[in-house]
Design an enzyme around this catalytic site. Structure first.
Site, short mmCIF file in Angstrom:
data_model
loop_
_atom_site.label_atom_id
_atom_site.label_comp_id
_atom_site.label_asym_id
_atom_site.label_seq_id
_atom_site.Cartn_x
_atom_site.Cartn_y
_atom_site.Cartn_z
N SER A 1 0.83 -1.20 0.00
CA SER A 1 0.00 0.00 0.00
C SER A 1 0.87 1.26 0.00
CB SER A 1 -0.96 -0.04 1.19
OG SER A 1 -2.01 0.90 1.04
N LYS B 1 -20.62 18.47 7.36
CA LYS B 1 -19.59 18.74 8.37
C LYS B 1 -19.26 17.53 9.22
CE LYS B 1 -16.63 21.26 10.46
NZ LYS B 1 -15.39 21.63 9.75
#
Length: 290
Positions: free
Chosen positions: A150, A202
């Site tokens: 990764s 948010k």
């Protein structure tokens, strides 16, 4: 030296003899012996526990070496706030980038060797380290131990030469934004999430409420952008076609031999083989400073 030792020995003999002649002399001799013992012990303690670490650090920094060694171990992140309990299984990209920059400015350093044993971390950390590796003025050689997966693979994909053992895990080209939801546990414990936000998205990603389908779509949009950036970087760094990289970019890892077959690494080997390659590259025996 022999004369000095003889004089000191004679003085000490006379001092002991004087101490036996009176109570005061005996007291002074005993006091001096105790003082010398405590002073000697204190000097030994100071040398072992105070001076030694500094001396070791000084020698490490000033010993002759022509290769800068960097360890890419454990979880990868952008920065690390170190406490009294130092964390050994996290590496900060800002530290790695600083080490590469320092090596590039050091005329004594001829190459950089990166030892990799990591199964990834954050996308941004892997991407910025990959750029530093690719743009290094000195050749960067990497060898993978347990895994170069990764973000760790993203980092070293731009190295001039990548080594891995037959049993190393390599690749893991993919991006994840998965996390554990606390909704079920909170309900069981009697907690109820009260949403108070200004801005529609948010609190997107909070584990205390479920994602809406719209939010999932938005997050996956960004993950796909990161995923494409990963694929493009590996394609460019390893001189592989986008189609070739995309065909193997399913998030899985492969072992060393398969990784070599796919073009993800260059050679099967470890630190010994990496050092031999560096020697052929710089024309001298590699001395690595970690």
């Amino acid at each position: 030296m022999k004369k000095i030792y003889t004089k000191i020995n004679n003085l000490w003999t006379r001092f002991n003899a004087w101490g036996k002649e009176s109570i005061l002399g005996d007291f002074l001799v005993s006091f001096l012996r105790t003082f010398l013992f405590i002073t000697t012990a204190s000097l030994i303690f100071f040398g072992l526990f105070i001076i030694s670490p500094f001396a070791e650090s000084f020698l490490e920094e000033n010993r002759s070496c022509n290769v800068k060694g960097i360890k890419l171990h454990g979880e990868i992140t952008e920065y690390l706030i170190k406490s009294e309990d130092e964390v050994d299984d996290i590496v900060a990209s800002e530290d790695v980038i600083a080490s590469i920059d320092k090596a590039n400015k050091d005329d004594d350093i001829k190459a950089i060797l990166i030892e990799v044993s990591s199964h990834g971390g954050t996308v941004s950390a892997g991407a910025e380290m990959s750029t530093a590796v690719k743009n290094s003025k000195k050749p960067v050689i990497a060898y993978i131990r347990a895994g170069g997966v990764s973000a760790a693979y993203w980092t070293i994909s731009g190295a001039e030469r990548i080594f891995a053992s037959e049993n190393s895990e390599v690749g893991g080209i993919g991006v994840t934004g998965s996390y554990n939801s606390n909704v079920g546990k909170n309900k069981k414990d009697g907690y109820e999430y009260q949403q108070l936000i200004v801005g529609k998205y948010k609190d997107t990603g909070t584990p205390d409420r479920l994602l809406t389908q719209e939010e999932k779509t938005m997050i996956l949009r960004d993950l796909n952008i990161m995923y494409e950036n990963f694929i493009k970087t590996v394609s460019r760094n390893r001189s592989l076609s986008l189609e070739k990289v995309r065909s193997i970019a399913d998030g899985t890892t492969v072992l060393g031999l398969k990784a070599k077959e796919l073009g993800l690494i260059d050679e099967i080997g470890g630190v010994t083989e990496a050092k031999k390659y560096i020697e052929s590259k710089i024309g001298e025996s590699p001395e690595v400073c970690w």
